[in-house]
Design a protein around this motif. Structure first.
Motif, PDB file in Angstrom:
ATOM      1  N   GLN A   1       0.958  -0.960   0.358  1.00  0.00           N
ATOM      2  CA  GLN A   1       0.209   0.106  -0.096  1.00  0.00           C
ATOM      3  C   GLN A   1       0.798   0.862  -0.037  1.00  0.00           C
ATOM      4  O   GLN A   1       0.900   2.176  -0.724  1.00  0.00           O
ATOM      5  N   MET A   2       1.666   1.230   0.737  1.00  0.00           N
ATOM      6  CA  MET A   2       2.942   2.277   0.352  1.00  0.00           C
ATOM      7  C   MET A   2       3.530   2.886  -0.543  1.00  0.00           C
ATOM      8  O   MET A   2       4.035   3.848  -0.962  1.00  0.00           O
ATOM      9  N   LEU A   3       3.842   1.403  -1.432  1.00  0.00           N
ATOM     10  CA  LEU A   3       4.691   1.198  -2.583  1.00  0.00           C
ATOM     11  C   LEU A   3       3.379   2.501  -3.738  1.00  0.00           C
ATOM     12  O   LEU A   3       3.278   3.337  -4.645  1.00  0.00           O
ATOM     13  N   VAL A   4       2.086   1.901  -3.593  1.00  0.00           N
ATOM     14  CA  VAL A   4       1.390   2.123  -4.640  1.00  0.00           C
ATOM     15  C   VAL A   4       0.958   3.154  -4.256  1.00  0.00           C
ATOM     16  O   VAL A   4       1.087   4.702  -4.912  1.00  0.00           O
ATOM     17  N   SER A   5       0.825   3.700  -2.447  1.00  0.00           N
ATOM     18  CA  SER A   5       1.090   5.845  -2.307  1.00  0.00           C
ATOM     19  C   SER A   5       2.112   5.713  -2.830  1.00  0.00           C
ATOM     20  O   SER A   5       1.668   7.702  -3.867  1.00  0.00           O
ATOM     21  N   ALA A   6       2.915   5.854  -2.683  1.00  0.00           N
ATOM     22  CA  ALA A   6       3.768   6.065  -3.223  1.00  0.00           C
ATOM     23  C   ALA A   6       4.713   6.990  -5.030  1.00  0.00           C
ATOM     24  O   ALA A   6       4.023   8.113  -6.009  1.00  0.00           O
ATOM     25  N   LEU A   7       3.114   5.482  -5.932  1.00  0.00           N
ATOM     26  CA  LEU A   7       3.354   5.969  -7.074  1.00  0.00           C
ATOM     27  C   LEU A   7       2.321   6.957  -7.300  1.00  0.00           C
ATOM     28  O   LEU A   7       2.713   7.646  -8.389  1.00  0.00           O
ATOM     29  N   GLN A   8       0.759   6.943  -6.541  1.00  0.00           N
ATOM     30  CA  GLN A   8      -0.193   7.743  -7.107  1.00  0.00           C
ATOM     31  C   GLN A   8       0.269   9.348  -6.579  1.00  0.00           C
ATOM     32  O   GLN A   8      -0.227  10.184  -7.094  1.00  0.00           O
ATOM     33  N   GLN A   9       1.338   9.670  -5.919  1.00  0.00           N
ATOM     34  CA  GLN A   9       2.088  10.821  -6.083  1.00  0.00           C
ATOM     35  C   GLN A   9       2.731  11.118  -6.354  1.00  0.00           C
ATOM     36  O   GLN A   9       2.393  12.971  -7.004  1.00  0.00           O
ATOM     37  N   GLY A  10       2.966  10.971  -7.412  1.00  0.00           N
ATOM     38  CA  GLY A  10       3.148  11.431  -8.847  1.00  0.00           C
ATOM     39  C   GLY A  10       2.097  11.777  -9.714  1.00  0.00           C
ATOM     40  O   GLY A  10       2.534  12.794 -10.653  1.00  0.00           O
ATOM     41  N   THR A  11       1.428  11.473  -9.902  1.00  0.00           N
ATOM     42  CA  THR A  11      -0.275  12.421 -10.385  1.00  0.00           C
ATOM     43  C   THR A  11      -0.454  13.641 -10.151  1.00  0.00           C
ATOM     44  O   THR A  11      -0.567  15.179 -10.834  1.00  0.00           O
ATOM     45  N   ALA A  12       0.537  14.104  -9.003  1.00  0.00           N
ATOM     46  CA  ALA A  12      -0.011  15.837  -8.145  1.00  0.00           C
ATOM     47  C   ALA A  12       1.464  16.232  -9.418  1.00  0.00           C
ATOM     48  O   ALA A  12       0.756  17.631  -9.260  1.00  0.00           O
ATOM     49  N   LEU A  13       1.704  16.355 -10.370  1.00  0.00           N
ATOM     50  CA  LEU A  13       2.915  16.957 -10.416  1.00  0.00           C
ATOM     51  C   LEU A  13       1.457  16.985 -12.162  1.00  0.00           C
ATOM     52  O   LEU A  13       2.516  18.146 -12.769  1.00  0.00           O
ATOM     53  N   PHE A  14       1.104  16.775 -12.389  1.00  0.00           N
ATOM     54  CA  PHE A  14      -0.081  17.032 -13.397  1.00  0.00           C
ATOM     55  C   PHE A  14      -1.232  18.154 -13.621  1.00  0.00           C
ATOM     56  O   PHE A  14      -2.070  17.778 -12.235  1.00  0.00           O
ATOM     57  N   SER A  15      -1.990  19.286 -13.921  1.00  0.00           N
ATOM     58  CA  SER A  15      -2.439  19.781 -13.527  1.00  0.00           C
ATOM     59  C   SER A  15      -3.594  19.200 -13.854  1.00  0.00           C
ATOM     60  O   SER A  15      -3.085  18.424 -14.638  1.00  0.00           O
ATOM     61  N   PRO A  16      -5.395  19.793 -13.795  1.00  0.00           N
ATOM     62  CA  PRO A  16      -6.120  19.453 -13.896  1.00  0.00           C
ATOM     63  C   PRO A  16      -6.420  19.502 -15.563  1.00  0.00           C
ATOM     64  O   PRO A  16      -6.908  18.837 -16.291  1.00  0.00           O
ATOM     65  N   GLU A  17      -5.897  20.656 -16.346  1.00  0.00           N
ATOM     66  CA  GLU A  17      -5.895  20.327 -17.679  1.00  0.00           C
ATOM     67  C   GLU A  17      -5.478  19.071 -17.904  1.00  0.00           C
ATOM     68  O   GLU A  17      -5.659  19.078 -19.395  1.00  0.00           O
ATOM     69  N   GLU A  18      -4.259  19.401 -17.656  1.00  0.00           N
ATOM     70  CA  GLU A  18      -2.726  18.027 -18.574  1.00  0.00           C
ATOM     71  C   GLU A  18      -3.835  17.302 -18.527  1.00  0.00           C
ATOM     72  O   GLU A  18      -3.522  15.728 -18.895  1.00  0.00           O
ATOM     73  N   GLN A  19      -3.792  16.661 -17.175  1.00  0.00           N
ATOM     74  CA  GLN A  19      -4.682  15.000 -17.171  1.00  0.00           C
ATOM     75  C   GLN A  19      -5.784  14.898 -17.987  1.00  0.00           C
ATOM     76  O   GLN A  19      -5.656  14.239 -18.246  1.00  0.00           O
ATOM     77  N   ARG A  20      -6.586  16.081 -18.098  1.00  0.00           N
ATOM     78  CA  ARG A  20      -8.064  16.338 -19.101  1.00  0.00           C
ATOM     79  C   ARG A  20      -7.415  16.095 -20.150  1.00  0.00           C
ATOM     80  O   ARG A  20      -7.943  14.790 -20.821  1.00  0.00           O
ATOM     81  N   ARG A  21      -6.179  16.503 -20.993  1.00  0.00           N
ATOM     82  CA  ARG A  21      -5.759  16.236 -21.683  1.00  0.00           C
ATOM     83  C   ARG A  21      -5.319  15.048 -22.323  1.00  0.00           C
ATOM     84  O   ARG A  21      -5.039  14.155 -23.325  1.00  0.00           O
ATOM     85  N   ILE A  22      -4.540  14.427 -21.607  1.00  0.00           N
ATOM     86  CA  ILE A  22      -3.959  13.215 -21.197  1.00  0.00           C
ATOM     87  C   ILE A  22      -5.151  12.100 -21.071  1.00  0.00           C
ATOM     88  O   ILE A  22      -5.094  10.871 -22.108  1.00  0.00           O
ATOM     89  N   VAL A  23      -5.647  11.664 -20.145  1.00  0.00           N
ATOM     90  CA  VAL A  23      -6.961  11.430 -20.503  1.00  0.00           C
ATOM     91  C   VAL A  23      -7.887  11.067 -22.159  1.00  0.00           C
ATOM     92  O   VAL A  23      -8.090  10.055 -22.477  1.00  0.00           O
ATOM     93  N   THR A  24      -8.060  12.387 -22.278  1.00  0.00           N
ATOM     94  CA  THR A  24      -8.907  12.454 -24.015  1.00  0.00           C
ATOM     95  C   THR A  24      -7.739  11.531 -24.488  1.00  0.00           C
ATOM     96  O   THR A  24      -8.962  10.584 -25.275  1.00  0.00           O
ATOM     97  N   ASP A  25      -6.565  11.912 -24.215  1.00  0.00           N
ATOM     98  CA  ASP A  25      -5.699  11.238 -25.803  1.00  0.00           C
ATOM     99  C   ASP A  25      -5.698   9.860 -25.508  1.00  0.00           C
ATOM    100  O   ASP A  25      -5.687   9.767 -26.740  1.00  0.00           O
ATOM    101  N   ALA A  26      -5.657   9.434 -24.418  1.00  0.00           N
ATOM    102  CA  ALA A  26      -6.069   8.527 -24.429  1.00  0.00           C
ATOM    103  C   ALA A  26      -6.817   7.513 -24.436  1.00  0.00           C
ATOM    104  O   ALA A  26      -6.894   6.283 -25.386  1.00  0.00           O
ATOM    105  N   ALA A  27      -8.116   8.386 -24.682  1.00  0.00           N
ATOM    106  CA  ALA A  27      -9.269   7.642 -25.310  1.00  0.00           C
ATOM    107  C   ALA A  27      -9.853   7.273 -26.604  1.00  0.00           C
ATOM    108  O   ALA A  27     -10.580   6.521 -26.979  1.00  0.00           O
ATOM    109  N   ARG A  28      -8.111   8.273 -27.592  1.00  0.00           N
ATOM    110  CA  ARG A  28      -9.014   8.090 -28.518  1.00  0.00           C
ATOM    111  C   ARG A  28      -7.731   6.826 -29.240  1.00  0.00           C
ATOM    112  O   ARG A  28      -7.143   6.901 -29.017  1.00  0.00           O
ATOM    113  N   PRO A  29      -8.455   5.791 -29.997  1.00  0.00           N
ATOM    114  CA  PRO A  29      -8.362   5.096 -30.644  1.00  0.00           C
ATOM    115  C   PRO A  29      -7.196   4.763 -30.918  1.00  0.00           C
ATOM    116  O   PRO A  29      -6.740   3.610 -31.073  1.00  0.00           O
ATOM    117  N   GLU A  30      -6.781   6.199 -32.275  1.00  0.00           N
ATOM    118  CA  GLU A  30      -5.267   6.296 -32.675  1.00  0.00           C
ATOM    119  C   GLU A  30      -4.024   6.365 -31.356  1.00  0.00           C
ATOM    120  O   GLU A  30      -2.650   6.133 -32.234  1.00  0.00           O
TER     121      GLU A  30
END
Length: 78
Positions: A46-75
Motif C-alpha cells: 500500500q505504501m508503494l502504491v501510494s508513493a506511485l500515486q503521488q506522481g499524479t500531483a505533478l500534472f495540472s487538472p488541464e494536463e490530466q484532462r488532455r492526457i485522459v482524452t488523448d488516451a481514449a482516442r483509438p489512434e
C-alpha cells in the motif's frame, strides 16, 4: 459523455488509473525487484502504491484532462 464534459473528479480518477498502469508497465522490472526483496512485507504494498500515486500531483487538472482524452482516442493506443 465526452471527456471534456466529465467532472474533474472523474477525470482525476481516470488519470490516476492510467498513470499507475503506465508507471507499473515502465517500472515493471524495478517493481519486481522491490517486491522480491527479503525485507519487503505485504503492508509495504500500500505504501508503494501510494508513493506511485503521488506522481499524479505533478500534472495540472488541464494536463490530466488532455492526457485522459488523448488516451481514449483509438489512434493513440499502442
Amino acid at each position: 459523455m465526452a471527456s471534456s464534459q466529465k467532472p474533474d473528479q472523474e477525470i482525476a480518477a481516470e488519470f490516476t488509473s492510467y498513470y499507475l498502469q503506465r508507471a507499473t508497465t515502465e517500472f515493471a522490472e524495478d517493481l519486481d525487484k522491490v517486491r522480491a526483496a527479503d525485507d519487503f512485507k505485504n503492508d509495504a504494498l500500500q505504501m508503494l502504491v501510494s508513493a506511485l500515486q503521488q506522481g499524479t500531483a505533478l500534472f495540472s487538472p488541464e494536463e490530466q484532462r488532455r492526457i485522459v482524452t488523448d488516451a481514449a482516442r483509438p489512434e493513440s493506443k499502442p
